[in-house]
Design a protein around this motif. Structure first.
Motif, PDB file in Angstrom:
ATOM      1  N   ALA A 153      -1.643  12.384   4.500  1.00  0.00           N
ATOM      2  CA  ALA A 153      -2.176  11.885   3.227  1.00  0.00           C
ATOM      3  C   ALA A 153      -1.094  11.143   2.443  1.00  0.00           C
ATOM      4  CB  ALA A 153      -2.733  13.049   2.406  1.00  0.00           C
ATOM      5  N   ALA A 154       0.119  11.680   2.473  1.00  0.00           N
ATOM      6  CA  ALA A 154       1.217  11.036   1.740  1.00  0.00           C
ATOM      7  C   ALA A 154       1.537   9.678   2.366  1.00  0.00           C
ATOM      8  CB  ALA A 154       2.446  11.937   1.745  1.00  0.00           C
ATOM      9  N   LYS A 155       1.560   9.643   3.687  1.00  0.00           N
ATOM     10  CA  LYS A 155       1.840   8.386   4.377  1.00  0.00           C
ATOM     11  C   LYS A 155       0.766   7.342   4.044  1.00  0.00           C
ATOM     12  CE  LYS A 155       3.980   8.494   8.524  1.00  0.00           C
ATOM     13  NZ  LYS A 155       4.170   8.684   9.957  1.00  0.00           N
ATOM     14  N   PHE A 156      -0.465   7.776   4.022  1.00  0.00           N
ATOM     15  CA  PHE A 156      -1.581   6.887   3.698  1.00  0.00           C
ATOM     16  C   PHE A 156      -1.421   6.318   2.284  1.00  0.00           C
ATOM     17  CE2 PHE A 156      -5.797   6.234   1.856  1.00  0.00           C
ATOM     18  CZ  PHE A 156      -6.388   5.400   2.790  1.00  0.00           C
ATOM     19  N   LEU A 157      -1.097   7.186   1.323  1.00  0.00           N
ATOM     20  CA  LEU A 157      -0.943   6.721  -0.064  1.00  0.00           C
ATOM     21  C   LEU A 157       0.232   5.752  -0.177  1.00  0.00           C
ATOM     22  CD1 LEU A 157      -1.856   6.799  -3.002  1.00  0.00           C
ATOM     23  CD2 LEU A 157      -0.407   8.811  -3.353  1.00  0.00           C
ATOM     24  N   VAL A 158       1.342   6.086   0.476  1.00  0.00           N
ATOM     25  CA  VAL A 158       2.512   5.192   0.414  1.00  0.00           C
ATOM     26  C   VAL A 158       2.167   3.827   1.004  1.00  0.00           C
ATOM     27  CG1 VAL A 158       4.839   4.796   1.320  1.00  0.00           C
ATOM     28  CG2 VAL A 158       4.246   7.023   0.340  1.00  0.00           C
ATOM     29  N   ASN A 159       1.422   3.820   2.099  1.00  0.00           N
ATOM     30  CA  ASN A 159       1.007   2.536   2.687  1.00  0.00           C
ATOM     31  C   ASN A 159       0.184   1.721   1.701  1.00  0.00           C
ATOM     32  OD1 ASN A 159       1.903   1.760   5.284  1.00  0.00           O
ATOM     33  ND2 ASN A 159       0.874   3.549   6.155  1.00  0.00           N
ATOM     34  N   GLN A 160      -0.704   2.394   0.984  1.00  0.00           N
ATOM     35  CA  GLN A 160      -1.511   1.702  -0.032  1.00  0.00           C
ATOM     36  C   GLN A 160      -0.609   1.094  -1.106  1.00  0.00           C
ATOM     37  OE1 GLN A 160      -5.028   1.552  -0.266  1.00  0.00           O
ATOM     38  NE2 GLN A 160      -4.998   2.350   1.815  1.00  0.00           N
ATOM     39  N   ILE A 161       0.376   1.872  -1.539  1.00  0.00           N
ATOM     40  CA  ILE A 161       1.268   1.401  -2.612  1.00  0.00           C
ATOM     41  C   ILE A 161       2.121   0.236  -2.116  1.00  0.00           C
ATOM     42  CG2 ILE A 161       3.167   2.059  -4.150  1.00  0.00           C
ATOM     43  CD1 ILE A 161       2.008   4.978  -3.979  1.00  0.00           C
ATOM     44  N   LEU A 162       2.613   0.373  -0.886  1.00  0.00           N
ATOM     45  CA  LEU A 162       3.442  -0.714  -0.337  1.00  0.00           C
ATOM     46  C   LEU A 162       2.653  -2.010  -0.234  1.00  0.00           C
ATOM     47  CD1 LEU A 162       5.432   1.139   2.482  1.00  0.00           C
ATOM     48  CD2 LEU A 162       6.376   0.165   0.373  1.00  0.00           C
ATOM     49  N   HIS A 183      12.789   2.194  -2.351  1.00  0.00           N
ATOM     50  CA  HIS A 183      11.669   2.176  -3.294  1.00  0.00           C
ATOM     51  C   HIS A 183      11.639   3.521  -4.007  1.00  0.00           C
ATOM     52  CE1 HIS A 183       9.643  -1.254  -1.192  1.00  0.00           C
ATOM     53  NE2 HIS A 183      10.278  -0.735  -0.169  1.00  0.00           N
ATOM     54  N   LEU A 184      11.324   3.494  -5.294  1.00  0.00           N
ATOM     55  CA  LEU A 184      11.037   4.734  -6.019  1.00  0.00           C
ATOM     56  C   LEU A 184       9.617   4.633  -6.553  1.00  0.00           C
ATOM     57  CD1 LEU A 184      11.805   7.446  -7.340  1.00  0.00           C
ATOM     58  CD2 LEU A 184      12.676   6.147  -9.284  1.00  0.00           C
ATOM     59  N   PHE A 185       8.766   5.550  -6.126  1.00  0.00           N
ATOM     60  CA  PHE A 185       7.370   5.531  -6.556  1.00  0.00           C
ATOM     61  C   PHE A 185       7.056   6.805  -7.325  1.00  0.00           C
ATOM     62  CE2 PHE A 185       6.461   2.980  -2.463  1.00  0.00           C
ATOM     63  CZ  PHE A 185       6.673   1.769  -3.106  1.00  0.00           C
ATOM     64  N   LYS A 186       6.479   6.650  -8.483  1.00  0.00           N
ATOM     65  CA  LYS A 186       6.009   7.812  -9.249  1.00  0.00           C
ATOM     66  C   LYS A 186       4.566   8.113  -8.844  1.00  0.00           C
ATOM     67  CE  LYS A 186       4.797   9.326 -13.910  1.00  0.00           C
ATOM     68  NZ  LYS A 186       4.974   9.121 -15.362  1.00  0.00           N
ATOM     69  N   ILE A 187       4.370   9.331  -8.345  1.00  0.00           N
ATOM     70  CA  ILE A 187       3.056   9.750  -7.840  1.00  0.00           C
ATOM     71  C   ILE A 187       2.574  10.944  -8.668  1.00  0.00           C
ATOM     72  CG2 ILE A 187       1.810  10.633  -5.817  1.00  0.00           C
ATOM     73  CD1 ILE A 187       3.104   8.027  -5.133  1.00  0.00           C
ATOM     74  N   LEU A 188       1.330  10.886  -9.105  1.00  0.00           N
ATOM     75  CA  LEU A 188       0.748  11.998  -9.865  1.00  0.00           C
ATOM     76  C   LEU A 188      -0.039  12.912  -8.940  1.00  0.00           C
ATOM     77  CD1 LEU A 188      -0.766   9.807 -12.733  1.00  0.00           C
ATOM     78  CD2 LEU A 188       1.444  11.005 -12.757  1.00  0.00           C
ATOM     79  N   VAL A 189       0.012  14.210  -9.223  1.00  0.00           N
ATOM     80  CA  VAL A 189      -0.820  15.169  -8.492  1.00  0.00           C
ATOM     81  C   VAL A 189      -1.613  15.940  -9.549  1.00  0.00           C
ATOM     82  CG1 VAL A 189      -0.860  17.022  -6.776  1.00  0.00           C
ATOM     83  CG2 VAL A 189       0.965  15.319  -6.716  1.00  0.00           C
ATOM     84  N   ILE A 190      -2.941  15.686  -9.568  1.00  0.00           N
ATOM     85  CA  ILE A 190      -3.781  16.238 -10.629  1.00  0.00           C
ATOM     86  C   ILE A 190      -5.025  16.888 -10.038  1.00  0.00           C
ATOM     87  CG2 ILE A 190      -2.951  14.620 -12.390  1.00  0.00           C
ATOM     88  CD1 ILE A 190      -5.366  12.874 -11.937  1.00  0.00           C
ATOM     89  N   GLY A 191      -5.721  17.657 -10.864  1.00  0.00           N
ATOM     90  CA  GLY A 191      -6.924  18.358 -10.421  1.00  0.00           C
ATOM     91  C   GLY A 191      -7.004  19.707 -11.135  1.00  0.00           C
TER      92      GLY A 191
END
Ligand code: GTP
Ligand code: MG
Length: 231
Positions: A185-194, A24-32
């Motif tokens: 946090a990264a694992k949590f986000l990836v789980n959401q995306i999956l 999988h290739l996921f584009k993730i934004l980091v903003i703030g």
């Protein structure tokens, strides 16, 4: 190597010596806001490195993290490190395109950076959605938790409520300095995306990996940001 179907999350099966692997290739934004620790979080996550020295990102920077998710799955996270000052520019629509997940980062020592979080979320939700029109999964990061905290972040119950009401998938206290909760946090986000992908919410034929190639690695001033958030 044999490529299969490419979806918005760029999912393919690769035949290797050890058998088929899901990629999988996921584009993730980091903003703030400026100086909240976006670049530091990415450097910690990808390079296991932290520096006290502040160099403001100019425009956007990139990093790739390859995660061996399980015996059959490799996940490539393309992290887009977007400069805090970009919220006042016109480029975020371009940078956000095709993203399937986001972190919004604030600095627990500066409550003004939390006050600006809703502006970032609004900017994100109005400029990028999943192909079915839903907001992309977003996780709020309360960074610099190794330092004394200011404001709402002192009340986890209020943070939970805020995140639920504002449409975040979840929130984490993090420290890039002390390496706290960043992998989680990264694992949590990836789980959401999956799980979005499994529900078919990322499927799109319009995905074009070449759109990922923008050159503008950032570097800039060497003093810390003003503590005033100008949102
Ligand atoms: P922009 O690129 O301007 O948007 O800033 P940024 O969000 O990328 O912030 P950056 O990662 O450059 O960090 C700003 C400052 O905060 C630097 O001096 C970092 O060393 C410091 N910093 C980042 N994360 C942490 C943390 O978890 N704890 C502490 N104590 N300092 C941190
Ligand atoms: Mg930066």
């Amino acid at each position: 190597m044999k490529n299969g179907h490419i979806s918005n999350g760029l999912h393919r099966r690769q035949a290797g010596s050890s058998g088929d692997k899901n990629e999988h290739l996921f584009k993730i934004l980091v903003i703030g806001e400026l100086g909240t620790g976006k670049t530091s979080i990415i450097k910690r996550y990808v390079h296991q490195f932290f520096s006290q020295h502040y160099r403001a990102t100019i425009g956007v920077d990139f990093a790739l993290k390859v995660v061996s998710w399980d015996a059959n799955t490799v996940i490539r996270l393309q992290l887009w490190d977007i400069a805090g000052q970009e919220r006042f520019g016109n480029m975020t629509r371009v940078y956000y395109k095709e993203a399937v997940g986001a972190f919004i980062v604030f600095d627990v020592t500066r409550a003004q950076t939390f006050d600006c979080v809703s502006k970032w979320k609004n900017d994100l939700d109005t400029k990028v959605t999943l192909p079915n029109g839903s907001p992309i999964p977003t996780v709020l990061l309360a960074n610099k938790c190794d330092q004394p905290k200011e404001g709402i972040v002192n009340s986890p119950a209020r943070m939970d409520e805020y995140c639920r009401d504002s449409g975040y998938a979840g929130w984490f206290e993090t420290s890039a300095k002390e390496n706290i909760n960043i992998d989680e946090a990264a694992k949590f986000l990836v789980n959401q995306i999956l799980s979005m992908e499994q529900n078919g919410q990322l499927a799109s034929d319009s995905y074009d990996p070449d759109r990922f190639s923008i050159d503008s690695p950032g570097q800039g001033r060497s003093s810390p940001p003003e503590s005033n958030c100008k949102c």
